[in-house]
Write a protein that holds these residues in place. Structure first.
Motif, PDB file in Angstrom:
ATOM      1  N   PRO A 148      18.004 -56.244  72.987  1.00  0.00           N
ATOM      2  CA  PRO A 148      17.728 -54.990  73.701  1.00  0.00           C
ATOM      3  C   PRO A 148      18.151 -53.791  72.861  1.00  0.00           C
ATOM      4  CG  PRO A 148      18.901 -56.555  75.105  1.00  0.00           C
ATOM      5  CD  PRO A 148      18.947 -57.099  73.715  1.00  0.00           C
ATOM      6  N   PRO A 149      17.614 -52.593  73.151  1.00  0.00           N
ATOM      7  CA  PRO A 149      17.938 -51.397  72.359  1.00  0.00           C
ATOM      8  C   PRO A 149      19.392 -50.966  72.465  1.00  0.00           C
ATOM      9  CG  PRO A 149      16.630 -50.815  74.289  1.00  0.00           C
ATOM     10  CD  PRO A 149      16.632 -52.303  74.205  1.00  0.00           C
ATOM     11  N   THR A 150      20.116 -51.471  73.469  1.00  0.00           N
ATOM     12  CA  THR A 150      21.520 -51.085  73.641  1.00  0.00           C
ATOM     13  C   THR A 150      22.466 -51.853  72.727  1.00  0.00           C
ATOM     14  OG1 THR A 150      21.640 -52.670  75.475  1.00  0.00           O
ATOM     15  CG2 THR A 150      21.210 -50.361  76.034  1.00  0.00           C
ATOM     16  N   VAL A 151      21.970 -52.904  72.065  1.00  0.00           N
ATOM     17  CA  VAL A 151      22.821 -53.725  71.190  1.00  0.00           C
ATOM     18  C   VAL A 151      22.892 -53.086  69.808  1.00  0.00           C
ATOM     19  CG1 VAL A 151      23.172 -55.998  70.162  1.00  0.00           C
ATOM     20  CG2 VAL A 151      22.214 -55.807  72.462  1.00  0.00           C
ATOM     21  N   LEU A 152      24.099 -52.897  69.289  1.00  0.00           N
ATOM     22  CA  LEU A 152      24.269 -52.297  67.964  1.00  0.00           C
ATOM     23  C   LEU A 152      23.794 -53.255  66.877  1.00  0.00           C
ATOM     24  CD1 LEU A 152      27.846 -50.755  68.368  1.00  0.00           C
ATOM     25  CD2 LEU A 152      25.653 -49.566  68.556  1.00  0.00           C
ATOM     26  N   LEU A 153      23.270 -52.699  65.780  1.00  0.00           N
ATOM     27  CA  LEU A 153      22.787 -53.526  64.681  1.00  0.00           C
ATOM     28  C   LEU A 153      23.895 -54.414  64.107  1.00  0.00           C
ATOM     29  CD1 LEU A 153      20.409 -51.113  62.719  1.00  0.00           C
ATOM     30  CD2 LEU A 153      19.772 -53.149  64.001  1.00  0.00           C
ATOM     31  N   LYS A 154      25.109 -53.871  64.059  1.00  0.00           N
ATOM     32  CA  LYS A 154      26.206 -54.672  63.499  1.00  0.00           C
ATOM     33  C   LYS A 154      26.477 -55.901  64.360  1.00  0.00           C
ATOM     34  CE  LYS A 154      29.911 -51.919  65.644  1.00  0.00           C
ATOM     35  NZ  LYS A 154      31.068 -51.036  65.390  1.00  0.00           N
ATOM     36  N   ASP A 155      26.248 -55.784  65.681  1.00  0.00           N
ATOM     37  CA  ASP A 155      26.462 -56.932  66.568  1.00  0.00           C
ATOM     38  C   ASP A 155      25.322 -57.944  66.448  1.00  0.00           C
ATOM     39  OD1 ASP A 155      28.874 -55.936  67.535  1.00  0.00           O
ATOM     40  OD2 ASP A 155      27.875 -54.721  69.058  1.00  0.00           O
ATOM     41  N   ILE A 156      24.091 -57.459  66.201  1.00  0.00           N
ATOM     42  CA  ILE A 156      22.982 -58.382  65.936  1.00  0.00           C
ATOM     43  C   ILE A 156      23.263 -59.153  64.653  1.00  0.00           C
ATOM     44  CG2 ILE A 156      20.517 -58.547  65.442  1.00  0.00           C
ATOM     45  CD1 ILE A 156      20.102 -55.999  67.062  1.00  0.00           C
ATOM     46  N   ARG A 157      23.767 -58.433  63.645  1.00  0.00           N
ATOM     47  CA  ARG A 157      24.067 -59.088  62.371  1.00  0.00           C
ATOM     48  C   ARG A 157      25.185 -60.106  62.537  1.00  0.00           C
ATOM     49  NH1 ARG A 157      26.329 -55.952  57.067  1.00  0.00           N
ATOM     50  NH2 ARG A 157      26.487 -57.756  55.679  1.00  0.00           N
ATOM     51  N   ARG A 158      26.175 -59.789  63.356  1.00  0.00           N
ATOM     52  CA  ARG A 158      27.256 -60.759  63.607  1.00  0.00           C
ATOM     53  C   ARG A 158      26.709 -62.024  64.249  1.00  0.00           C
ATOM     54  NH1 ARG A 158      30.716 -56.160  65.650  1.00  0.00           N
ATOM     55  NH2 ARG A 158      32.241 -55.697  64.012  1.00  0.00           N
ATOM     56  N   GLY A 159      25.794 -61.867  65.215  1.00  0.00           N
ATOM     57  CA  GLY A 159      25.214 -63.036  65.867  1.00  0.00           C
ATOM     58  C   GLY A 159      24.466 -63.905  64.888  1.00  0.00           C
ATOM     59  N   ALA A 160      23.674 -63.265  64.009  1.00  0.00           N
ATOM     60  CA  ALA A 160      22.918 -64.025  63.008  1.00  0.00           C
ATOM     61  C   ALA A 160      23.843 -64.686  61.991  1.00  0.00           C
ATOM     62  CB  ALA A 160      21.932 -63.096  62.298  1.00  0.00           C
ATOM     63  N   ALA A 161      24.967 -64.047  61.692  1.00  0.00           N
ATOM     64  CA  ALA A 161      25.909 -64.573  60.690  1.00  0.00           C
ATOM     65  C   ALA A 161      26.584 -65.855  61.154  1.00  0.00           C
ATOM     66  CB  ALA A 161      26.953 -63.522  60.359  1.00  0.00           C
ATOM     67  N   CYS A 162      26.512 -66.168  62.438  1.00  0.00           N
ATOM     68  CA  CYS A 162      27.119 -67.416  62.939  1.00  0.00           C
ATOM     69  C   CYS A 162      26.484 -68.652  62.309  1.00  0.00           C
ATOM     70  CB  CYS A 162      26.978 -67.504  64.452  1.00  0.00           C
ATOM     71  SG  CYS A 162      27.978 -66.312  65.365  1.00  0.00           S
ATOM     72  N   LEU A 163      25.288 -68.497  61.711  1.00  0.00           N
ATOM     73  CA  LEU A 163      24.567 -69.651  61.180  1.00  0.00           C
ATOM     74  C   LEU A 163      24.615 -69.751  59.665  1.00  0.00           C
ATOM     75  CD1 LEU A 163      21.422 -69.532  63.497  1.00  0.00           C
ATOM     76  CD2 LEU A 163      23.624 -70.662  63.866  1.00  0.00           C
ATOM     77  N   GLY A 164      25.258 -68.758  59.001  1.00  0.00           N
ATOM     78  CA  GLY A 164      25.392 -68.864  57.555  1.00  0.00           C
ATOM     79  C   GLY A 164      25.243 -67.534  56.842  1.00  0.00           C
ATOM     80  N   LYS A 165      25.290 -67.596  55.502  1.00  0.00           N
ATOM     81  CA  LYS A 165      25.206 -66.391  54.687  1.00  0.00           C
ATOM     82  C   LYS A 165      23.831 -65.744  54.803  1.00  0.00           C
ATOM     83  CE  LYS A 165      28.637 -67.310  51.064  1.00  0.00           C
ATOM     84  NZ  LYS A 165      28.853 -67.464  49.608  1.00  0.00           N
ATOM     85  N   ILE A 166      23.830 -64.407  54.881  1.00  0.00           N
ATOM     86  CA  ILE A 166      22.592 -63.645  55.039  1.00  0.00           C
ATOM     87  C   ILE A 166      22.239 -62.987  53.707  1.00  0.00           C
ATOM     88  CG2 ILE A 166      21.536 -61.677  56.188  1.00  0.00           C
ATOM     89  CD1 ILE A 166      23.287 -62.296  58.618  1.00  0.00           C
ATOM     90  N   GLU A 167      20.993 -63.197  53.275  1.00  0.00           N
ATOM     91  CA  GLU A 167      20.541 -62.584  52.026  1.00  0.00           C
ATOM     92  C   GLU A 167      19.977 -61.189  52.266  1.00  0.00           C
ATOM     93  OE1 GLU A 167      16.921 -63.686  49.166  1.00  0.00           O
ATOM     94  OE2 GLU A 167      18.623 -65.065  48.952  1.00  0.00           O
ATOM     95  N   SER A 168      19.214 -61.014  53.355  1.00  0.00           N
ATOM     96  CA  SER A 168      18.674 -59.697  53.692  1.00  0.00           C
ATOM     97  C   SER A 168      18.579 -59.558  55.203  1.00  0.00           C
ATOM     98  CB  SER A 168      17.296 -59.479  53.054  1.00  0.00           C
ATOM     99  OG  SER A 168      16.340 -60.356  53.612  1.00  0.00           O
ATOM    100  N   PHE A 169      18.690 -58.312  55.652  1.00  0.00           N
ATOM    101  CA  PHE A 169      18.720 -57.995  57.086  1.00  0.00           C
ATOM    102  C   PHE A 169      18.072 -56.625  57.238  1.00  0.00           C
ATOM    103  CE2 PHE A 169      20.697 -56.069  60.799  1.00  0.00           C
ATOM    104  CZ  PHE A 169      20.837 -57.110  61.712  1.00  0.00           C
ATOM    105  N   LYS A 170      16.869 -56.573  57.829  1.00  0.00           N
ATOM    106  CA  LYS A 170      16.160 -55.299  57.921  1.00  0.00           C
ATOM    107  C   LYS A 170      15.344 -55.219  59.204  1.00  0.00           C
ATOM    108  CE  LYS A 170      12.186 -56.914  55.190  1.00  0.00           C
ATOM    109  NZ  LYS A 170      11.359 -56.685  53.986  1.00  0.00           N
ATOM    110  N   VAL A 171      15.119 -53.981  59.635  1.00  0.00           N
ATOM    111  CA  VAL A 171      14.323 -53.750  60.834  1.00  0.00           C
ATOM    112  C   VAL A 171      12.881 -54.159  60.565  1.00  0.00           C
ATOM    113  CG1 VAL A 171      13.466 -52.011  62.445  1.00  0.00           C
ATOM    114  CG2 VAL A 171      15.812 -51.875  61.581  1.00  0.00           C
TER     115      VAL A 171
END
Length: 375
Positions: free
Chosen positions: A5-28
């Motif tokens: 949802p639009p109320t979720v901060l990008l840093k929190d979306i990135r934290r959720g994705a990081a639960c599965l491993g190292k991230i190479e790129s993260f973009k809208v």
């Protein structure tokens, strides 16, 4: 892809994705969901393909991950389901546990360190250094940008089709004008486009790029009020009660915005208390036509960040109107006739017509500063 949802901060979306491993790129991502046009969509590329397999149907809170190609057997082969965990949480726990093999802990530590660094930097910023080579515009700047006396919002001929959907918060095909928006357009058609009212001044590039970025970052961390249904607000110094039309005590001025307060003071009446209203408007919302309350001083300052938008002024007799393009980083000063004899508003819409071009609107955060004459 990560969806949230639009109320979720990008840093929190990135934290959720990081639960599965190292991230190479993260973009809208330019992709949108017609059924949820304000949903955030983020493209994620992992260092390890196993992390991508784990992302299938992964959901942590309101952050949902999805993959382009399903391969559940390969995903399940990576998992060690723990019977001691509640059944509804078992798959989630197993995915997070598997993510530790592919660098999730390192990625989470990296995100934490970046957030802490940014926080320290924002606290250490010396605004005087930003402004060292910035000349503050004087009051004798030319009023309004030079342009022919024609309505820049006017459009004749076939509908504008090349809207560039990827730039929109809400796809044009899914947006339907409200009855109020249609009535607004009809009202403008009954008036004559005229020159700018006396006392209306536009100061381009009042902010530097760095100052705008600071304000956008500051706004992202705000706890917003819902005083108005069509926009989020925060009020410092004094608070205008939109229901009772009275002025009350607002939040204390933050030290982080003291530099902005000082930069705007030359354009206000000396010796009077300032009040700041921060508005965050998401298309297709605008704000209704109004004249600022007489309790405020004789000047109104509007500073736009994040996205440009058309602001429409019309006189009390509903005979004449004028349009100003409120660009990013520009300061609009309203006094005299523009302040007291003209209503101003932002029309509802997802884009603006400006000098023959159709320009998508983004989320706009504006800073309105006024002085208080009476409490």
């Amino acid at each position: 892809l990560a969806r949230a949802p639009p109320t979720v901060l990008l840093k929190d979306i990135r934290r959720g994705a990081a639960c599965l491993g190292k991230i190479e790129s993260f973009k809208v991502s330019p992709l949108t969901n017609p059924m949820a046009p304000f949903e955030q969509v983020i493209e994620i590329c992992y260092v390890h393909k196993e992390s991508m397999l784990l992302a299938e149907d992964f959901q942590l809170g309101s952050v949902h991950l999805e993959v382009s190609t399903s391969n559940r057997p390969a995903r399940d082969a990576l998992l060690n389901l723990d019977a001691g965990v509640n059944e509804e949480d078992r798959l989630l726990a197993a995915c997070i546990s598997a993510g530790t093999k592919y660098g999730s802990l390192e990625e989470m530590h990296k995100i934490r360190d970046e957030v802490e660094l940014l926080q320290r930097k924002s606290e250490e910023i010396n605004v005087e250094e930003w402004m060292e080579n910035t000349e503050i515009p004087k009051d004798n700047v030319d009023p309004i940008e030079q342009e022919e006396l024609k309505n820049p919002m006017a459009h004749e001929g076939p509908p504008l089709m090349d809207r560039g959907d990827k730039y929109y918060n809400l796809k044009p095909a899914t947006y339907k004008k409200s009855d109020k928006a249609i009535a607004y357009e009809q009202k403008l058609k009954s008036m004559t486009y005229s020159k700018a009212p006396q006392g209306l001044t536009v100061i381009p590039n009042f902010l530097t790029d760095g100052e705008e970025q600071f304000l956008l970052a500051y706004a992202r961390e705000l706890s917003w009020d819902k005083d108005v249904p069509t926009r989020d607000t925060v009020q410092y110094g004094h608070r205008y009660n939109f229901d009772t039309k009275t002025i009350e005590k607002g939040r204390d001025w933050p030290e982080k915005l003291e530099w902005l307060r000082k930069k705007l003071q030359p354009y206000l009446e000396p010796g009077e208390e300032e009040a700041m209203l921060i508005n965050r408007i998401t298309p297709p919302n605008g704000f209704g036509a109004h004249i600022d309350d007489d309790a405020f001083g004789r000047k109104v300052l509007i500073l736009g960040t994040g996205s440009a938008v058309n602001i429409v002024f019309w006189d009390k007799a509903l005979e004449r109107f004028h349009v100003v393009r409120s660009r990013r980083r520009a300061l609009i000063v309203m006094e005299d006739e523009a302040r007291y004899e003209y209503y101003h508003s932002i029309p509802e819409g997802i884009d603006d017509i400006w000098n023959g071009k159709c320009i998508a609107r983004g989320i706009r955060t504006s800073y309105t500063v006024r002085t208080i004459r009476k409490i």
